[in-house]
Each structure stands twice: as C-alpha cells, then as structure tokens.
Design a protein around this motif. Structure first.
Motif, PDB file in Angstrom:
ATOM      1  N   GLU A  66       0.815  -1.218   0.000  1.00 48.82           N
ATOM      2  CA  GLU A  66       0.000   0.000   0.000  1.00 48.82           C
ATOM      3  C   GLU A  66       0.846   1.264   0.000  1.00 48.82           C
ATOM      4  OE1 GLU A  66      -2.866   2.428   3.110  1.00 48.82           O
ATOM      5  OE2 GLU A  66      -2.210   0.395   3.593  1.00 48.82           O
ATOM      6  N   ILE A  67       1.910   1.307   0.831  1.00 46.65           N
ATOM      7  CA  ILE A  67       2.728   2.510   0.940  1.00 46.65           C
ATOM      8  C   ILE A  67       3.397   2.840  -0.385  1.00 46.65           C
ATOM      9  CG2 ILE A  67       4.768   3.512   2.043  1.00 46.65           C
ATOM     10  CD1 ILE A  67       4.055   2.036   4.572  1.00 46.65           C
ATOM     11  N   SER A  68       3.982   1.825  -1.035  1.00 43.70           N
ATOM     12  CA  SER A  68       4.656   2.049  -2.321  1.00 43.70           C
ATOM     13  C   SER A  68       3.673   2.561  -3.373  1.00 43.70           C
ATOM     14  CB  SER A  68       5.318   0.758  -2.805  1.00 43.70           C
ATOM     15  OG  SER A  68       6.356   0.369  -1.946  1.00 43.70           O
ATOM     16  N   THR A  69       2.472   2.000  -3.388  1.00 41.87           N
ATOM     17  CA  THR A  69       1.459   2.429  -4.361  1.00 41.87           C
ATOM     18  C   THR A  69       1.150   3.911  -4.195  1.00 41.87           C
ATOM     19  OG1 THR A  69       0.477   0.219  -4.309  1.00 41.87           O
ATOM     20  CG2 THR A  69      -0.842   1.975  -5.277  1.00 41.87           C
ATOM     21  N   SER A  70       0.911   4.328  -2.964  1.00 41.39           N
ATOM     22  CA  SER A  70       0.584   5.734  -2.705  1.00 41.39           C
ATOM     23  C   SER A  70       1.749   6.655  -3.041  1.00 41.39           C
ATOM     24  CB  SER A  70       0.190   5.908  -1.227  1.00 41.39           C
ATOM     25  OG  SER A  70      -0.960   5.149  -0.924  1.00 41.39           O
ATOM     26  N   CYS A  71       2.975   6.224  -2.717  1.00 41.27           N
ATOM     27  CA  CYS A  71       4.150   7.057  -2.976  1.00 41.27           C
ATOM     28  C   CYS A  71       4.451   7.177  -4.473  1.00 41.27           C
ATOM     29  CB  CYS A  71       5.367   6.498  -2.233  1.00 41.27           C
ATOM     30  SG  CYS A  71       5.269   6.662  -0.438  1.00 41.27           S
ATOM     31  N   VAL A  72       4.292   6.071  -5.212  1.00 41.32           N
ATOM     32  CA  VAL A  72       4.516   6.113  -6.662  1.00 41.32           C
ATOM     33  C   VAL A  72       3.473   7.001  -7.325  1.00 41.32           C
ATOM     34  CG1 VAL A  72       4.481   4.763  -8.794  1.00 41.32           C
ATOM     35  CG2 VAL A  72       5.699   3.905  -6.804  1.00 41.32           C
ATOM     36  N   TYR A  73       2.241   6.867  -6.896  1.00 49.32           N
ATOM     37  CA  TYR A  73       1.158   7.706  -7.427  1.00 49.32           C
ATOM     38  C   TYR A  73       1.492   9.184  -7.244  1.00 49.32           C
ATOM     39  CZ  TYR A  73      -3.153  10.383  -6.540  1.00 49.32           C
ATOM     40  OH  TYR A  73      -4.112  11.352  -6.468  1.00 49.32           O
ATOM     41  N   GLN A  74       1.967   9.558  -6.053  1.00 56.21           N
ATOM     42  CA  GLN A  74       2.310  10.955  -5.779  1.00 56.21           C
ATOM     43  C   GLN A  74       3.514  11.400  -6.599  1.00 56.21           C
ATOM     44  OE1 GLN A  74       0.377  12.983  -3.725  1.00 56.21           O
ATOM     45  NE2 GLN A  74       1.607  14.507  -4.809  1.00 56.21           N
ATOM     46  N   ALA A  75       4.497  10.512  -6.757  1.00 59.30           N
ATOM     47  CA  ALA A  75       5.698  10.855  -7.530  1.00 59.30           C
ATOM     48  C   ALA A  75       5.372  11.073  -9.005  1.00 59.30           C
ATOM     49  CB  ALA A  75       6.748   9.756  -7.368  1.00 59.30           C
ATOM     50  N   VAL A  76       4.487  10.255  -9.550  1.00 56.44           N
ATOM     51  CA  VAL A  76       4.087  10.412 -10.954  1.00 56.44           C
ATOM     52  C   VAL A  76       3.436  11.781 -11.170  1.00 56.44           C
ATOM     53  CG1 VAL A  76       2.400   9.614 -12.657  1.00 56.44           C
ATOM     54  CG2 VAL A  76       3.883   7.974 -11.533  1.00 56.44           C
ATOM     55  N   VAL A  77       2.637  12.200 -10.209  1.00 51.40           N
ATOM     56  CA  VAL A  77       2.002  13.512 -10.299  1.00 51.40           C
ATOM     57  C   VAL A  77       3.047  14.626 -10.144  1.00 51.40           C
ATOM     58  CG1 VAL A  77       0.347  15.081  -9.197  1.00 51.40           C
ATOM     59  CG2 VAL A  77      -0.217  12.657  -9.466  1.00 51.40           C
ATOM     60  N   ASP A  78       3.916  14.505  -9.148  1.00 51.42           N
ATOM     61  CA  ASP A  78       4.913  15.541  -8.875  1.00 51.42           C
ATOM     62  C   ASP A  78       5.894  15.731 -10.027  1.00 51.42           C
ATOM     63  OD1 ASP A  78       3.723  15.873  -6.432  1.00 51.42           O
ATOM     64  OD2 ASP A  78       5.230  14.750  -5.297  1.00 51.42           O
ATOM     65  N   TYR A  79       6.281  14.626 -10.661  1.00 50.08           N
ATOM     66  CA  TYR A  79       7.261  14.701 -11.754  1.00 50.08           C
ATOM     67  C   TYR A  79       6.603  14.811 -13.133  1.00 50.08           C
ATOM     68  CZ  TYR A  79      11.036  13.645  -8.499  1.00 50.08           C
ATOM     69  OH  TYR A  79      11.949  13.709  -7.469  1.00 50.08           O
ATOM     70  N   ASN A  80       5.284  15.050 -13.124  1.00 51.86           N
ATOM     71  CA  ASN A  80       4.546  15.251 -14.371  1.00 51.86           C
ATOM     72  C   ASN A  80       4.709  14.075 -15.338  1.00 51.86           C
ATOM     73  OD1 ASN A  80       2.826  16.758 -16.020  1.00 51.86           O
ATOM     74  ND2 ASN A  80       4.522  17.753 -17.088  1.00 51.86           N
ATOM     75  N   LYS A  81       4.549  12.864 -14.797  1.00 46.70           N
ATOM     76  CA  LYS A  81       4.693  11.654 -15.609  1.00 46.70           C
ATOM     77  C   LYS A  81       3.366  10.915 -15.779  1.00 46.70           C
ATOM     78  CE  LYS A  81       9.146  12.108 -16.096  1.00 46.70           C
ATOM     79  NZ  LYS A  81       9.731  12.393 -17.443  1.00 46.70           N
ATOM     80  N   VAL A  82       2.273  11.605 -15.487  1.00 46.57           N
ATOM     81  CA  VAL A  82       0.961  10.982 -15.653  1.00 46.57           C
ATOM     82  C   VAL A  82       0.741  10.664 -17.126  1.00 46.57           C
ATOM     83  CG1 VAL A  82      -1.532  11.295 -15.415  1.00 46.57           C
ATOM     84  CG2 VAL A  82       0.017  12.197 -13.657  1.00 46.57           C
TER      85      VAL A  82
END
Length: 355
Positions: A259-275
């Motif tokens: 769960e933690i990795s999923t939430s952190c990756v989701y946030q990183a994709v948004v922060d680094y504009n990789k959506v």
C-alpha cells in the motif's frame, strides 16, 4: 486617683480584647468545623455516586485474549484487517488487541512478540518474517502453549499453527496479465518494487509469477526488473521512490506490492509530471488509491479481502484452541479493481474476485 482610673481602663480594654479574641477563635473553629463537615458530606455523596455508577457500568468480559502484531499498525490495510478480526473475536467470545497501537514508545515486531508471550495471551496473530529472533520467539510461544497464526507473511521455520494469506504465485500471474492488458503503448520495461523489509520468499514468488506470465502469454519482448524500497515508513518509501524517478531511464510500468509504495509512486508520478507516461499497477484499495484509479493515474490495483483475512485469523486460533488442530493454510481472496469497476468500490458495489 487618676492612676487608678487609668489602670481600670487598661484592665477593661484588655478584658474586651481577650473576649474578642476568644469569640474570634470560637467563630473560626466553628467555621472550620462547618467546612470540614460540608467537605465530608460532599465527599461521601461523591463516593456513593461513584459506587452507583460502577454498579451500573456493564463491563464486557471475554473468554479469550488474542494479540495481533503487524509491521505497521497505522496503515489502512492492517487497520481494516484488525477491525475484521476484532468483530470476529466478539462472535467467538475473544478480545483481540492490536498490540503497539496505543503505546507511547515504539516497539519492533520482535519486542511486541516478546511482550505478548510474557503477558500470557491465549493466542497471537503475527505478520511473520524469517528472522532468527522471530523464529526463537515462535518456539518459546509453542513451549508456553500459546498458539500463533501467521498472516500475510509466513515463517517457514517458525512453530506457527496456521498461515492466513494469498497465493503469491497467482498474485504474480495477475500482475503479469495486467501488464499485458496495456494495449495503448509498446511496453518494454517493467519495474517491480519490493520491500527491503520482507525477508521471506513471498515477493520472489510474486516476481516469478510475473516473469512466467509475461514469457508464456506475451511476446517475450518485455523486460522485468526489481528494485528494493525502504518502507519502514512513508518517508523512507518516498525517498527510495524519488531516487528511482531521478534516473534517466524510467520504466513503462511500475508494479507495487504494498500500500505505501502504491501511494508514494502515485504521488511521484504527479509531482514529476509523468501521468500517462508511466502506468502504475498497485496494491490495496484505500480511498486515495481508488481515487487515483478514478482519475486514471493508477491503472489498476489488486485488493486483498481484508475482512476475510481478519475473520480467518480468529477462526484459526479458535479452532486450534477448541480442537487441538487446525488447517495449516487459509487462502484469502483477492479482487482486481480497474477503471471499469472502481465506482463499485467507491460506492460499495459488488466485487470481481481474481481466480
């Protein structure tokens, strides 16, 4: 003559002063007595009221006391498992405590296991591992007649009575099929995030399931690699994942196994504009993960039936204590959540179980 008059006046004044002092002392003593008596009456009434409240209080008494020990008792996943176990415990006349939740000092799983054994718990539910310390405590629990049920993570050498978990190989196969379902782009590189804290072979089995599925059902052109993530807490996981996003060559797909990795990756994709550039296949169905699927940031997630998991843990302990034996393995169901059915989970609809 005049001296005699003055002497009589002084005597009269002295007598008057003495009387006033005596009267003052009597009044003070009377006031103190009244205050003391009032305090005693007030104290007595409060004691009687407290006694009446105690008599009226309906205490819950249980036949058994079970302890649950996990790596991160604050996570939504384990909170959900615990709530299910607690409710099932009530049905079986057992009180289930999530040990470590309300302690002011942070303890490791091994330390909590030691506390549970010393407290004489009737049963222990443990997210296990392969450490020598854990194995030693499991043997100590067995010697003291305390049955242990492991959940999600097992201890192959420990003296547990039953294991409640999922088929890691089937889980890996489903992750692989989710990668193959991505048709809108040519997937070449898949990164699987593994917890650096997990010491058993469960993650390796999942990884093997992913590899075999991509090789057998795919074109054979998709590469799979793994990266270790420090996830003792959300901050450690964020640091590890941000390091991955600083690399020049980012993967096409990231598979998260917790769960933690999923939430952190989701946030990183948004922060680094990789959506849209990186597809995320996640784990668990927290509110934030479901919303990320709804927004098309996370492609899909695999959710373990936490209600079933909690119920099985208590059932296993209850069966062993009553019968002296119990099934060695309880298989928990999983559900695949995608854009097509995420509203069912957000709105409480039916689930689609993964075979």
């Amino acid at each position: 003559m005049e001296r005699e008059k003055n002497s009589e006046k002084e005597k009269s004044t002295a007598i008057g002063s003495g009387r006033r002092i005596v009267i003052g002392c009597i009044c003070s003593a009377g006031l103190i007595l009244l205050i003391t008596m009032g305090s005693m009456v007030f104290f007595r009434e409060n004691m009687l009221r407290s006694a009446q409240l105690l008599e009226q209080t309906d205490y819950e008494r249980y036949e058994s006391y079970y302890v649950m020990i996990v790596s991160d008792h604050s996570s939504a996943f384990w909170q959900s498992v615990y709530e299910s176990a607690r409710e099932e415990g009530k049905n079986k006349d057992a009180y289930v405590e999530l040990l470590g939740e309300n302690l002011s000092t942070g303890y490791s799983k091994e330390e909590l296991l030691k506390i549970a054994i010393a407290s004489g718990a009737d049963g222990i539910i443990l997210e296990a591992d392969e450490s020598l310390l854990t194995i030693g405590y499991l043997r100590e629990a067995e010697e003291k007649g305390i049955p242990v049920v492991t959940v999600l993570e097992d201890s192959s050498q420990g003296s547990r009575k039953s294991f409640v978990g999922v088929s890691n190989y089937n889980l890996g196969r489903e992750y692989g099929r989710q990668v193959l379902s991505i048709q809108e782009k040519d997937v070449k590189d898949v990164l699987v995030l593994m917890s650096a804290e997990v010491q058993d072979t469960s993650q390796n089995i999942i990884f093997s399931g992913i590899q075999e599925t991509l090789a057998e059902e795919g074109s054979g052109s998709i590469g799979v690699r793994a990266a270790a993530v420090e996830n003792k807490g959300a901050f450690d996981a964020e640091e590890s994942i941000r390091d991955i996003f600083m690399e020049e060559q980012l993967p096409d797909v990231i598979i998260c196994l917790d769960e933690i990795s999923t939430s952190c990756v989701y946030q990183a994709v948004v922060d680094y504009n990789k959506v849209g550039e990186i597809d995320i296949i996640g784990y668990y169905d927290s509110e934030s993960i479901l919303r990320a699927i709804e927004r098309n940031v996370v492609r899909s997630t695999i959710s373990i039936d936490t209600e079933e998991m909690g119920q099985y843990c208590v059932t296993a302990l209850d069966e062993y204590r009553k019968n002296g034996y119990v099934s060695e393995y309880f298989s928990v169901g999983t559900n695949l959540i995608t854009m097509q059915n995420v509203k069912e989970y957000l709105g409480g609809g039916d689930s689609e179980e993964v075979p």
